[in-house]
Design a protein around this motif. Structure first.
Motif, PDB file in Angstrom:
ATOM      1  N   LEU A  59       0.838  -1.195   0.000  1.00 56.20           N
ATOM      2  CA  LEU A  59       0.000   0.000   0.000  1.00 56.20           C
ATOM      3  C   LEU A  59       0.874   1.247   0.000  1.00 56.20           C
ATOM      4  N   ALA A  60       0.607   2.143  -0.948  1.00 50.92           N
ATOM      5  CA  ALA A  60       1.297   3.432  -1.016  1.00 50.92           C
ATOM      6  C   ALA A  60       0.388   4.520  -0.481  1.00 50.92           C
ATOM      7  N   ASP A  61       0.990   5.658  -0.112  1.00 51.64           N
ATOM      8  CA  ASP A  61       0.208   6.705   0.536  1.00 51.64           C
ATOM      9  C   ASP A  61      -0.296   7.780  -0.415  1.00 51.64           C
ATOM     10  N   SER A  62       0.026   7.672  -1.714  1.00 50.19           N
ATOM     11  CA  SER A  62      -0.446   8.665  -2.677  1.00 50.19           C
ATOM     12  C   SER A  62      -0.302   8.107  -4.089  1.00 50.19           C
ATOM     13  N   PRO A  63      -1.043   8.669  -5.056  1.00 44.63           N
ATOM     14  CA  PRO A  63      -0.853   8.255  -6.448  1.00 44.63           C
ATOM     15  C   PRO A  63       0.587   8.484  -6.916  1.00 44.63           C
ATOM     16  N   ALA A  64       1.195   9.594  -6.512  1.00 39.44           N
ATOM     17  CA  ALA A  64       2.577   9.868  -6.923  1.00 39.44           C
ATOM     18  C   ALA A  64       3.529   8.814  -6.377  1.00 39.44           C
ATOM     19  N   SER A  65       3.293   8.352  -5.148  1.00 40.71           N
ATOM     20  CA  SER A  65       4.153   7.315  -4.565  1.00 40.71           C
ATOM     21  C   SER A  65       4.062   6.020  -5.357  1.00 40.71           C
ATOM     22  N   VAL A  66       2.849   5.665  -5.775  1.00 37.15           N
ATOM     23  CA  VAL A  66       2.691   4.478  -6.618  1.00 37.15           C
ATOM     24  C   VAL A  66       3.535   4.624  -7.878  1.00 37.15           C
ATOM     25  N   ALA A  67       3.438   5.787  -8.521  1.00 32.34           N
ATOM     26  CA  ALA A  67       4.158   6.009  -9.768  1.00 32.34           C
ATOM     27  C   ALA A  67       5.675   5.946  -9.570  1.00 32.34           C
ATOM     28  N   ARG A  68       6.167   6.509  -8.469  1.00 34.36           N
ATOM     29  CA  ARG A  68       7.613   6.502  -8.220  1.00 34.36           C
ATOM     30  C   ARG A  68       8.145   5.096  -8.003  1.00 34.36           C
ATOM     31  N   LEU A  69       7.303   4.219  -7.461  1.00 33.37           N
ATOM     32  CA  LEU A  69       7.740   2.871  -7.121  1.00 33.37           C
ATOM     33  C   LEU A  69       7.601   1.875  -8.267  1.00 33.37           C
ATOM     34  N   CYS A  70       6.899   2.264  -9.351  1.00 33.52           N
ATOM     35  CA  CYS A  70       6.480   1.275 -10.341  1.00 33.52           C
ATOM     36  C   CYS A  70       6.897   1.665 -11.757  1.00 33.52           C
ATOM     37  N   ASP A  71       6.924   0.642 -12.616  1.00 35.68           N
ATOM     38  CA  ASP A  71       7.234   0.833 -14.035  1.00 35.68           C
ATOM     39  C   ASP A  71       5.981   1.084 -14.857  1.00 35.68           C
ATOM     40  N   ILE A  72       4.885   0.454 -14.461  1.00 37.07           N
ATOM     41  CA  ILE A  72       3.609   0.574 -15.159  1.00 37.07           C
ATOM     42  C   ILE A  72       2.537   0.814 -14.111  1.00 37.07           C
ATOM     43  N   VAL A  73       1.721   1.853 -14.295  1.00 38.09           N
ATOM     44  CA  VAL A  73       0.654   2.169 -13.354  1.00 38.09           C
ATOM     45  C   VAL A  73      -0.684   2.031 -14.068  1.00 38.09           C
ATOM     46  N   PHE A  74      -1.547   1.172 -13.529  1.00 34.07           N
ATOM     47  CA  PHE A  74      -2.900   0.991 -14.030  1.00 34.07           C
ATOM     48  C   PHE A  74      -3.855   1.800 -13.159  1.00 34.07           C
ATOM     49  N   ILE A  75      -4.862   2.397 -13.790  1.00 36.31           N
ATOM     50  CA  ILE A  75      -5.919   3.052 -13.021  1.00 36.31           C
ATOM     51  C   ILE A  75      -7.265   2.516 -13.496  1.00 36.31           C
ATOM     52  N   MET A  76      -8.198   2.402 -12.535  1.00 37.31           N
ATOM     53  CA  MET A  76      -9.566   1.985 -12.828  1.00 37.31           C
ATOM     54  C   MET A  76     -10.471   2.766 -11.884  1.00 37.31           C
ATOM     55  N   LEU A  77     -10.918   3.925 -12.358  1.00 35.69           N
ATOM     56  CA  LEU A  77     -11.657   4.865 -11.525  1.00 35.69           C
ATOM     57  C   LEU A  77     -13.102   4.989 -12.001  1.00 35.69           C
ATOM     58  N   GLY A  78     -13.856   5.887 -11.378  1.00 29.93           N
ATOM     59  CA  GLY A  78     -15.275   5.962 -11.677  1.00 29.93           C
ATOM     60  C   GLY A  78     -15.625   6.884 -12.831  1.00 29.93           C
ATOM     61  N   PRO A  80     -14.502  10.516 -15.470  1.00 31.67           N
ATOM     62  CA  PRO A  80     -13.407  11.314 -16.029  1.00 31.67           C
ATOM     63  C   PRO A  80     -12.876  12.349 -15.043  1.00 31.67           C
ATOM     64  N   SER A  81     -13.735  12.930 -14.218  1.00 33.92           N
ATOM     65  CA  SER A  81     -13.268  13.906 -13.229  1.00 33.92           C
ATOM     66  C   SER A  81     -12.301  13.267 -12.240  1.00 33.92           C
ATOM     67  N   ASP A  82     -12.548  11.994 -11.877  1.00 32.99           N
ATOM     68  CA  ASP A  82     -11.623  11.274 -11.003  1.00 32.99           C
ATOM     69  C   ASP A  82     -10.281  11.065 -11.696  1.00 32.99           C
ATOM     70  N   VAL A  83     -10.338  10.699 -12.972  1.00 36.04           N
ATOM     71  CA  VAL A  83      -9.113  10.481 -13.735  1.00 36.04           C
ATOM     72  C   VAL A  83      -8.307  11.765 -13.814  1.00 36.04           C
ATOM     73  N   ARG A  84      -8.972  12.867 -14.139  1.00 38.71           N
ATOM     74  CA  ARG A  84      -8.267  14.150 -14.249  1.00 38.71           C
ATOM     75  C   ARG A  84      -7.567  14.496 -12.938  1.00 38.71           C
ATOM     76  N   GLN A  85      -8.263  14.307 -11.831  1.00 40.12           N
ATOM     77  CA  GLN A  85      -7.681  14.653 -10.537  1.00 40.12           C
ATOM     78  C   GLN A  85      -6.494  13.739 -10.196  1.00 40.12           C
ATOM     79  N   ILE A  86      -6.695  12.432 -10.295  1.00 42.50           N
ATOM     80  CA  ILE A  86      -5.666  11.482  -9.885  1.00 42.50           C
ATOM     81  C   ILE A  86      -4.437  11.560 -10.790  1.00 42.50           C
ATOM     82  N   VAL A  87      -4.656  11.791 -12.088  1.00 44.70           N
ATOM     83  CA  VAL A  87      -3.550  11.775 -13.042  1.00 44.70           C
ATOM     84  C   VAL A  87      -2.905  13.137 -13.209  1.00 44.70           C
ATOM     85  N   LEU A  88      -3.717  14.216 -13.219  1.00 46.74           N
ATOM     86  CA  LEU A  88      -3.203  15.502 -13.658  1.00 46.74           C
ATOM     87  C   LEU A  88      -3.162  16.593 -12.593  1.00 46.74           C
ATOM     88  N   THR A  89      -4.211  16.759 -11.793  1.00 48.77           N
ATOM     89  CA  THR A  89      -4.358  18.011 -11.058  1.00 48.77           C
ATOM     90  C   THR A  89      -3.968  17.956  -9.585  1.00 48.77           C
TER      91      THR A  89
END
Length: 308
Positions: A59-78, A80-89
């Motif tokens: 378990l990581a404490d943030s989306p950025a932490s997941v990305a720093r630890l991994c080569d490939i990051v999958f997302i499965m959210l609810g 588009p607004s969730d995607v924009r927030q988690i990925v971009l903003t």
């Protein structure tokens, strides 16, 4: 452009991240764990992570932490607004943590234009983004019997196939960024109409005095039969509306289709009266407070219209 790494993907050399562990995402992440991959997850509600943690996820404490630890990051959210927030903003968004040549794979049913924006931002950071929404419901997510519609760089999608084939048995490359989401919207238009048709068929069969199980068996092998009927026909009869995908997501996907063509400025507008009608019926289901049950519960809207 070539694939991000010259070496093939294996459990020994590839670290996987996963953000979004709901009904679908949790089952898909579990399949990668079962295949021997190291999986690091982020959950907005950490309590939901326990089943995956018990299978070996970290378990990581943030989306950025997941990305720093991994080569490939999958997302499965609810949404588009969730995607924009988690990925971009977010200040700790996935893109703030992605390393050069790492890959983001978005399995959310999201908007094609957002996928193009994310892909462009990823390339500016020497990363890659693939939009790869899925169709198959909760059963397909657990068993790997899903269709995956992939958009993005063809070479990157080809490189990802060892993972995508664990998650789904049919992977189709649809074209450049956003093409996967456009394919999923078209798929939702078909699925929405099919749910409505199946529900009305069952309502009529009961009105006509037919045994509904017998009716289902009679028609499932003919032209009216479908994978959707196989997955949901008996569940509808049994009143089992546990979600394979939330009803509110049908409104979202159909709405993206209707709004996209209505707002098109660079091409001829397509009129889709069936999709618009399906969206209104599913909107009725959500308005009745039932957005978090399965989309196959649309039969309850048909029944209420008929006073049942």
């Amino acid at each position: 452009m070539g694939s991000p790494y010259p070496t093939p993907i294996t459990p020994d050399n590839t670290r996987i991240g996963w953000v979004g562990i709901g009904v679908m995402g949790g089952a898909m992440a579990a399949r990668l764990l079962s295949a021997g991959y190291s999986v690091t997850i982020y959950a907005r509600s950490p309590s939901k992570a326990h089943p995956l943690l018990s299978q070996g996820a970290r378990l990581a404490d943030s989306p950025a932490s997941v990305a720093r630890l991994c080569d490939i990051v999958f997302i499965m959210l609810g949404h588009p607004s969730d995607v924009r927030q988690i990925v971009l903003t977010r200040t700790d968004s996935i893109l703030t943590g992605l390393k050069p040549n790492s890959v983001l794979v978005d399995h959310t049913s999201s908007h094609p234009e957002l996928a193009k924006e994310i892909s462009a931002s990823a390339r500016e950071n020497n990363c890659w983004a693939v939009d790869a929404p899925v169709s198959g419901g909760d059963v397909g997510a657990r068993t790997g019997n899903m269709a995956i519609f992939a958009g993005g760089d063809r070479a990157v999608v080809s490189w990802l196939l060892p993972l995508l084939h664990i998650l789904g048995n049919r992977v189709t490359y649809m074209g450049g960024p956003g093409s996967g989401h456009s394919c999923k919207i078209a798929n939702a238009i078909v699925a929405g109409g099919s749910f409505v048709g199946l529900s009305e068929g069952l309502v009529f069969a009961r009105w006509a005095g037919l045994n509904r199980e017998q009716w289902l068996e009679a028609v499932r092998g003919g032209p009216a039969g479908s994978r959707l009927m196989e997955l949901f026909g008996q569940r509808i009869i049994d009143g089992d509306f546990k979600p394979g995908g939330f009803a509110e997501y049908m409104v979202k996907d159909l709405g993206m289709g209707v709004q996209t063509v209505e707002g098109a400025k660079d091409r001829e507008v397509v009129v889709m009266p069936g999709a618009a009608l399906s969206k209104e019926l599913f909107t009725g289901l959500v308005a009745n407070g039932e957005g978090k049950i399965g989309g196959h519960a649309i039969i309850t809207v048909i029944e209420r219209i008929n006073g049942n």
